[in-house]
Every structure is written in structure tokens, then in C-alpha cells.
Design an enzyme around this catalytic site. Structure first.
Site, PDB file in Angstrom:
ATOM      1  N   GLY A 126       0.778  -1.228   0.000  1.00 36.02           N
ATOM      2  CA  GLY A 126       0.000   0.000   0.000  1.00 36.02           C
ATOM      3  C   GLY A 126       0.806   1.272   0.000  1.00 36.02           C
ATOM      4  O   GLY A 126       0.265   2.352   0.251  1.00 36.02           O
TER       5      GLY A 126
ATOM      6  N   SER B 292       4.697  -0.318  -6.811  1.00 33.17           N
ATOM      7  CA  SER B 292       4.510  -0.602  -8.239  1.00 33.17           C
ATOM      8  C   SER B 292       4.661   0.671  -9.063  1.00 33.17           C
ATOM      9  O   SER B 292       5.362   0.696 -10.081  1.00 33.17           O
ATOM     10  CB  SER B 292       3.130  -1.224  -8.483  1.00 33.17           C
ATOM     11  OG  SER B 292       3.025  -2.487  -7.868  1.00 33.17           O
ATOM     12  N   ALA B 293       4.001   1.734  -8.624  1.00 34.86           N
ATOM     13  CA  ALA B 293       4.119   3.014  -9.329  1.00 34.86           C
ATOM     14  C   ALA B 293       5.549   3.523  -9.286  1.00 34.86           C
ATOM     15  O   ALA B 293       6.052   4.091 -10.263  1.00 34.86           O
ATOM     16  CB  ALA B 293       3.175   4.044  -8.703  1.00 34.86           C
ATOM     17  N   ALA B 294       6.234   3.300  -8.157  1.00 40.89           N
ATOM     18  CA  ALA B 294       7.617   3.768  -8.023  1.00 40.89           C
ATOM     19  C   ALA B 294       8.550   3.047  -8.987  1.00 40.89           C
ATOM     20  O   ALA B 294       9.489   3.648  -9.520  1.00 40.89           O
ATOM     21  CB  ALA B 294       8.095   3.580  -6.588  1.00 40.89           C
TER      22      ALA B 294
ATOM     23  N   ASP C   9      -0.973   7.671  -7.682  1.00 37.73           N
ATOM     24  CA  ASP C   9       0.331   7.175  -7.243  1.00 37.73           C
ATOM     25  C   ASP C   9       1.466   7.702  -8.108  1.00 37.73           C
ATOM     26  O   ASP C   9       2.482   8.188  -7.598  1.00 37.73           O
ATOM     27  CB  ASP C   9       0.349   5.648  -7.248  1.00 37.73           C
ATOM     28  CG  ASP C   9      -0.432   5.053  -6.096  1.00 37.73           C
ATOM     29  OD1 ASP C   9      -1.155   5.806  -5.409  1.00 37.73           O
ATOM     30  OD2 ASP C   9      -0.333   3.830  -5.875  1.00 37.73           O
TER      31      ASP C   9
END
Length: 314
Positions: free
Chosen positions: A103, A107-109, A150
């Protein structure tokens, strides 16, 4: 030549899931981070020693992936490389201060970091807006469902308000403090998103009404953050958590933690992010940290950071 991109991870304060359906949301970057390092190589090689428990190694030339978790993470990297037409073979090393799928926007990073580092390696100067847009489109392509929250938060950094309608954003200057930690999740964010989509299709009117209330809470929360009225803000955190519970997004353990927080007089507490476990945030206090640790939550450095993705040429 070697390029390293450092991406701050994030916490969602209000509006998770609702933001996917064009309601407002508030998120902030924190001191936990993910780094993507791109260096010259004779073939495409991706190494992630810290992003998964056992570590990951992938040879794109042979296209061999043995770990299911690796497939989820590395699909993002592959799509970024594919976007840039795989112009130059490189070694990509990914390291994170936290594990994936909790959370915090790992993934976005991965996407933001790879877009920033690989484009710079290729000599392409992208603006933050371009990095954010490319990253969001790739996340959407891989997951099928995704908001821009994100990728934009981690690209720009700071505490950011996303208005309803999916366009624009506003950075809020504040020293807002949280206590945050994460517990194990029962499913990924992508899986939870699809569960919520199913609920929407079967109970559309009720679903839309709940999201409208979450949107109203988010807009009120924005004003309270600016006013530094953390007493009322904390109450809204509890209400927001209850609405996420009604959507089937929370988990029994997370619900127990939030309920216990209220009993202990902690000003505010709720899940943060995808749900089904994962991150839990509280208005900063010693009592909140003790509570989270009592449930074996991994405490994260939730200090608000003002910078988004940054890169350096090594």
C-alpha cells in the site's frame, strides 16, 4: 554511464479507490524510497535483490521468469523499456526500503523510477509532467484499472490534493505528521481494484453514493489539513475507514487495529492505499506506534517529503 532515479514512496490520506472513479483524493510522499539504477550492459538484465523476499533476476533475451511475484513487478519494467523501443540494452537494478504490495506505491515507483532513469540514460530530457503521464499510462496498461494518484504523487512529491474529474492537482504546504505501518495483505491492489469494479457493476447506485460521501470527506479533509485542525481530521479518518469497509476493501485485522485505535483515544486511524491489509495510518502519536507494533506491523518512516523523483548521473 550510470543513472540512478530515487522515487519517494507514498501514503494515501483520503480517497483511495474513489479516485479511480473520478472522485478527489489526497496523498503524500514519505521518506521511504525505491531506487532504480540503469547502467551499460551488453543485454537487457533486471536485478531486484530487495523488492522480493528471495530476490529477482531476469534475462529479457531468454524471457525466463520463474517467480509469479517477479512477473507482476517486472512487467512494469518491460513495458517501460518497450515504450522506449528498447533502444539500448542496459542492466536495471531495483532496490526498495520496503517490500512490495503493502500500500505504499511500490509498483508506481518502479514505473516512475524506470521511466526517469532509462529516459535520462538515452539522453531524453522529460519534464515531470511527461514522466507522470507516461508512468500512469503504463500502469493503466498493465493493471487494466488505475488512477493517476500514485504515479503523479511520486513524480512531483509533497502532499497533493487531486480534485474530482481526473484533471490537475494542488500541492499543499503543510507539516502534517502521521504514524504509519503495514501488515500482510491478502491480495494485491490490482485484485482489490477488480473486486471493487465488480461491486460497482452489481450495486451501482449504492456504490456511487458511497463514493460521493468519500469525495465530500476528502474535500473537507483538504480544508482541515490547511487549517491544521487535526481533531476533526482524525474523525474523518475513522469515517473514511468505515466507508472503505462497506466497499469490502479492508481486512479483519486492519478493522481490529482501527477499532482498537478509537478505543485508545487515538485521534484518527484508517487503512491507506489498496486495502486487504497493507498500510495503516494514524494521526502521529506514541500510542499509535505502540498499537501498530502490538500487531507486528512494520513501522515505516512516514515523514512528509517535499521532493518527487530525483535522478543522478553516477
Amino acid at each position: 554511464m550510470m543513472v540512478e532515479a530515487k522515487v519517494p514512496l507514498k501514503l494515501t490520506l483520503f480517497g483511495e479507490h474513489a479516485v479511480v472513479y473520478d472522485r478527489p483524493a489526497i496523498a503524500m510522499t514519505i521518506s521511504e524510497s525505491l531506487k532504480v539504477k540503469v547502467s551499460e550492459n551488453d543485454k537487457f538484465l533486471i536485478i531486484s535483490p530487495s523488492l522480493n523476499i528471495k530476490g529477482v533476476k531476469l534475462d529479457l533475451n531468454e524471457m525466463k521468469i520463474e517467480s509469479d511475484e517477479a512477473k507482476k513487478v517486472l512487467r512494469y519494467v518491460f513495458e517501460v523499456l518497450n515504450y522506449f523501443e528498447m533502444k539500448k540494452p542496459v542492466k536495471i537494478e531495483i532496490n526498495s526500503t520496503v517490500e512490495p504490495s503493502v500500500g505504499l506505491g511500490t509498483s508506481a515507483a518502479v514505473i516512475v523510477g524506470t521511466v526517469a532513469a532509462y529516459s535520462k540514460y538515452l539522453g531524453i530530457d522529460l519534464s515531470r509532467d511527461e514522466i507522470a503521464k507516461i508512468s500512469h499510462n503504463i500502469e493503466l496498461k498493465v493493471q487494466g484499472i488505475a488512477s493517476r494518484m500514485d504515479t503523479y504523487t511520486e513524480t512531483y512529491g509533497g502532499l497533493i490534493y487531486f480534485p474530482a474529474g481526473g484533471k490537475g492537482f494542488e500541492k499543499i504546504d503543510t507539516n502534517f505528521e502521521l504514524t504509519a505501518g503495514y501488515i500482510r495483505r491478502s491480495m494485491s491492489t490490482a485484485d482489490v481494484l477488480w473486486r471493487v469494479r465488480t461491486l460497482k457493476e452489481s450495486n451501482k447506485e449504492v456504490f456511487e453514493n458511497i463514493l460521493d460521501v468519500i469525495g465530500e470527506i476528502t474535500n473537507r479533509a483538504k480544508s482541515l489539513i490547511v487549517e491544521q485542525n487535526f481533531e476533526e481530521l482524525g474523525l474523518l479518518m475513522y469515517v473514511n475507514h468505515g466507508l472503505l469497509f462497506s466497499l469490502g476493501i479492508t481486512s479483519p485485522e486492519a478493522d481490529e487495529i482501527v477499532s482498537r485505535a478509537k478505543q485508545l483515544g487515538i485521534k484518527g486511524c484508517k487503512i491507506s492505499g489498496g486495502g486487504a491489509g497493507g498500510s495503516i495510518i494514524c494521526i502521529k502519536s506514541v500510542e499509535a506506534e505502540v498499537l501498530l507494533r502490538s500487531y507486528n506491523a512494520r513501522i515505516v518512516n512516514s515523514t512528509l517529503t517535499k521532493d518527487g523523483v530525483i535522478f543522478s548521473i553516477l
